[in-house]
Scaffold this active site. Structure first.
Site, PDB file in Angstrom:
ATOM      1  CE  LYS A  87      -1.744   1.558   4.042  1.00 52.05           C
ATOM      2  NZ  LYS A  87      -1.400   2.945   4.344  1.00 52.05           N
ATOM      3  CG  ASN A  88       2.264   2.562   3.534  1.00 57.54           C
ATOM      4  OD1 ASN A  88       1.111   2.931   3.258  1.00 57.54           O
ATOM      5  ND2 ASN A  88       2.623   2.196   4.739  1.00 57.54           N
ATOM      6  CB  CYS A  94      -4.680   6.374  10.935  1.00 63.35           C
ATOM      7  SG  CYS A  94      -4.698   5.063   9.783  1.00 63.35           S
ATOM      8  NE  ARG A 137       0.150   9.901   9.792  1.00 63.24           N
ATOM      9  CZ  ARG A 137      -0.235   8.849   9.080  1.00 63.24           C
ATOM     10  NH1 ARG A 137      -1.467   8.426   9.158  1.00 63.24           N
ATOM     11  NH2 ARG A 137       0.602   8.256   8.243  1.00 63.24           N
ATOM     12  CG  ASP A 145       2.742   0.939   9.757  1.00 62.21           C
ATOM     13  OD1 ASP A 145       3.029   1.118   8.562  1.00 62.21           O
ATOM     14  OD2 ASP A 145       2.500   1.873  10.540  1.00 62.21           O
ATOM     15  NE  ARG A 180      -7.090   4.451   4.946  1.00 66.29           N
ATOM     16  CZ  ARG A 180      -6.167   4.876   5.844  1.00 66.29           C
ATOM     17  NH1 ARG A 180      -6.482   5.058   7.101  1.00 66.29           N
ATOM     18  NH2 ARG A 180      -4.936   5.138   5.462  1.00 66.29           N
TER      19      ARG A 180
HETATM   20  C1  EPZ Z   1       4.304   6.486   6.416  1.00 69.47           C
HETATM   21  O1  EPZ Z   1       3.624   7.539   7.097  1.00 69.47           O
HETATM   22  C2  EPZ Z   1       3.284   5.366   6.291  1.00 69.47           C
HETATM   23  N1  EPZ Z   1       2.130   5.861   5.523  1.00 69.47           N
HETATM   24  C3  EPZ Z   1       2.835   4.903   7.675  1.00 69.47           C
HETATM   25  O2  EPZ Z   1       1.969   3.785   7.493  1.00 69.47           O
HETATM   26  C4  EPZ Z   1       4.067   4.439   8.452  1.00 69.47           C
HETATM   27  O3  EPZ Z   1       3.660   4.095   9.763  1.00 69.47           O
HETATM   28  C5  EPZ Z   1       5.075   5.588   8.526  1.00 69.47           C
HETATM   29  O4  EPZ Z   1       5.423   6.002   7.186  1.00 69.47           O
HETATM   30  C6  EPZ Z   1       6.359   5.185   9.245  1.00 69.47           C
HETATM   31  O5  EPZ Z   1       6.922   4.100   8.611  1.00 69.47           O
HETATM   32  C7  EPZ Z   1       2.237   5.966   4.171  1.00 69.47           C
HETATM   33  O6  EPZ Z   1       3.261   5.666   3.599  1.00 69.47           O
HETATM   34  C8  EPZ Z   1       1.021   6.460   3.444  1.00 69.47           C
HETATM   35  P1  EPZ Z   1       6.631   9.676   8.593  1.00 69.47           P
HETATM   36  P2  EPZ Z   1       4.275   9.018   7.136  1.00 69.47           P
HETATM   37  O7  EPZ Z   1       6.639  10.888   7.750  1.00 69.47           O
HETATM   38  O8  EPZ Z   1       4.952   9.291   5.850  1.00 69.47           O
HETATM   39  C9  EPZ Z   1       6.193  12.963  12.022  1.00 69.47           C
HETATM   40  C10 EPZ Z   1      -0.019   2.530   7.734  1.00 69.47           C
HETATM   41  O9  EPZ Z   1      -0.653   2.030   8.671  1.00 69.47           O
HETATM   42  N2  EPZ Z   1       6.306  13.946  10.930  1.00 69.47           N
HETATM   43  O10 EPZ Z   1       7.808   8.756   8.584  1.00 69.47           O
HETATM   44  O11 EPZ Z   1       3.245   9.964   7.616  1.00 69.47           O
HETATM   45  C11 EPZ Z   1       4.915  12.158  11.925  1.00 69.47           C
HETATM   46  O12 EPZ Z   1       3.839  12.855  12.530  1.00 69.47           O
HETATM   47  C12 EPZ Z   1       0.584   3.914   7.882  1.00 69.47           C
HETATM   48  O13 EPZ Z   1       0.195   1.968   6.615  1.00 69.47           O
HETATM   49  C13 EPZ Z   1       6.362  15.302  11.240  1.00 69.47           C
HETATM   50  O14 EPZ Z   1       6.330  15.699  12.398  1.00 69.47           O
HETATM   51  O15 EPZ Z   1       5.358   8.794   8.286  1.00 69.47           O
HETATM   52  C14 EPZ Z   1       5.266  10.889  12.668  1.00 69.47           C
HETATM   53  O16 EPZ Z   1       5.126  11.125  14.056  1.00 69.47           O
HETATM   54  C15 EPZ Z   1       0.422   4.474   9.292  1.00 69.47           C
HETATM   55  N3  EPZ Z   1       6.464  16.207  10.223  1.00 69.47           N
HETATM   56  C16 EPZ Z   1       6.750  10.690  12.325  1.00 69.47           C
HETATM   57  O17 EPZ Z   1       7.233  11.975  11.900  1.00 69.47           O
HETATM   58  C17 EPZ Z   1       6.519  15.796   8.907  1.00 69.47           C
HETATM   59  O18 EPZ Z   1       6.627  16.669   8.012  1.00 69.47           O
HETATM   60  C18 EPZ Z   1       6.964   9.682  11.200  1.00 69.47           C
HETATM   61  O19 EPZ Z   1       6.283  10.152  10.092  1.00 69.47           O
HETATM   62  C19 EPZ Z   1       6.443  14.411   8.615  1.00 69.47           C
HETATM   63  C20 EPZ Z   1       6.353  13.504   9.646  1.00 69.47           C
END
Ligand code: EPZ
Length: 417
Positions: free
Chosen positions: A24-25, A117, A122, A306, A398
């Protein structure tokens, strides 16, 4: 719609073999990446899940040709200059990849809040800091956030956190920039490497994959491609967890890259479960003597956030006290109340779960708050000795392709109604 998990009168053997779908990701990112060329793109192994359907509808509404048939997606960009997105963006988190790809496509986009979610705030501040370094102006307007540039110019970007989303979005915005871009502290999740391999198959020039330092040599144009995306390691981990639930009822998953699940599989073995790895399949069965463990989630190759909710249900069946500390998202414990309602004994201490086992789970009616929380409750329902109803199971669909059929292959009787 509710998912019903039925308890067979006899203690029926569950377990079996299922094929894992595309990631998915990876898919939500790579589909947006297709906008970076005006030539035809064919993507294979695309999972037929709600997040993909919603993204396809958004891209269709923007006037592009996109069609998914039997897990193969056909994409052809329309030269139209529409760049204002409507409200459907908030149906999935991955829609934010349209920012980086539209900047590469037409150097501007008016973007509303993306979805996702309820696992945390985020924000996308890391993405925006990177866009500004690539010469993008960002302005909040009444209709949304306007991202615009006269010319994308390569730069050095040091990410505060190895954000998956920010790394991928900045790859999209820099592949066609003038000059070179370096992303330091880049994420190295397999889905990021998949995006890099996809872009390079279109003629991009990105080096450093699987490392935290990526160098993107800007090119003038990207051509079409035919690309197969990687299998979904989180779906694989979810179904393998079913193999840990009951003695002598193993689960095998095929079409999977075992190396993408090292941390999860090593944790199962540390608990005492049996793991057998073949070239592109993995078999898990419940061990005889189980021991508690202490887990901390972290960016790849650490234990994936995840799979935190999924391993939590497994740990309710392990005698002793285990802990799970969540370091990535601030609200990833939406399922704990429901697990305790079913009979688990879990305490939340800040960002750590204290899980006391072994407990008997008694089914009942629970809510699916987010995608992986739903998976945790599904496992608990399979474990329970009574009927389980998981409400709002649409959230589960989803991220998991055709779950009812796959569960049937594992002789687990469910229905959605
Ligand atoms: C991706 O989310 C995945 N989603 C998530 O999978 C996965 O858990 C996550 O990466 C970590 O591996 C998709 O790819 C669509 P991050 P993403 O940017 O990109 C903070 C699932 O269940 N952050 O690595 O949002 C953020 O809030 C989903 O398949 C900021 O603060 O993850 C989080 O606390 C859930 N500012 C942490 O960093 C930003 O600009 C990691 O976020 C970006 C992120």
């Amino acid at each position: 719609m509710d998912l019903h998990i039925y308890k067979s009168k006899l203690e029926k053997q569950i377990g079996g073999t299922i094929k894992i779908s595309g990631a998915k990701n990876s898919a939500v990112a790579i589909i947006c990446g297709c906008l970076l060329t005006d030539e035809e793109v064919i993507l294979q192994n695309i999972p037929n899940i709600y997040d993909i359907t919603n993204l396809i509808n958004i891209i269709k509404e923007m006037g592009h040709f996109i069609n998914l048939e039997n897990n193969t997606l056909f994409f052809k960009r329309n030269k139209n200059k529409k760049y204002k997105f409507n409200d459907s963006l908030n149906k999935l988190r991955g829609s934010y990849y349209l920012i980086g790809s539209y900047l590469g496509f037409m150097k501007k986009i008016l973007f509303k809040q993306c979805g996702g979610c309820v696992i945390g705030k985020r924000p996308i501040n890391y993405h925006q800091q990177g866009f500004r370094l690539l010469n993008v102006k960002i302005k909040e307007t009444k209709k949304g956030t306007l991202y615009k540039t006269k010319k994308l110019i390569g730069n050095l970007i040091k990410l505060q956190f190895p954000s998956v989303g920010a790394t991928i979005n900045l790859l999209f915005a820099s592949v066609l920039a003038k000059g070179n871009t370096i992303i330091e502290n880049a994420a190295i999740e397999p889905e990021v490497t998949d995006v890099i391999n996809f872009l390079n198959s279109m003629g991009a020039n990105i080096v450093g994959q699987n490392t935290n330092r990526l160098t993107i040599y800007g090119v003038n144009k990207l051509h079409g491609t035919k690309y197969t995306i990687i299998p979904d390691r989180i779906e694989a981990g979810t179904y393998l967890a079913i193999g840990c639930l009951k003695p002598n009822q193993p689960v095998t998953v095929t079409n999977v890259y075992p190396q993408h699940l090292t941390s999860f599989l090593e944790t199962l073995e540390a608990i005492g479960h049996n793991v057998t790895i073949n070239h592109d399949s993995i078999t898990v069965s419940m061990g005889k003597t189980l021991s508690p463990v202490d887990i901390t989630t972290s960016p790849y190759p650490g234990f994936p956030t995840d799979l935190g909710p999924i391993i939590t249900t497994i740990l309710t069946q392990v005698p002793g006290t285990s802990t799970l500390t969540e370091q990535i998202f601030e609200n990833r414990f939406n399922h704990i109340g429901d697990l305790n309602k079913m009979g688990a004994d879990i305490t939340i201490l800040n960002n750590t779960l204290i899980i006391n086992g072994k407990t008997v789970l008694n089914g009942g009616k629970v809510d699916c708050h987010d995608l992986r929380a739903g998976a945790s409750l599904l496992l608990a329902g399979i474990l329970s000795n009574k009927h389980t109803i998981i409400k709002d199971i649409e959230i589960f669909k989803r991220g998991y392709e055709d779950p009812i059929t796959k569960l049937k292959f594992l002789k687990i009787v469910t229905s959605i109604n």
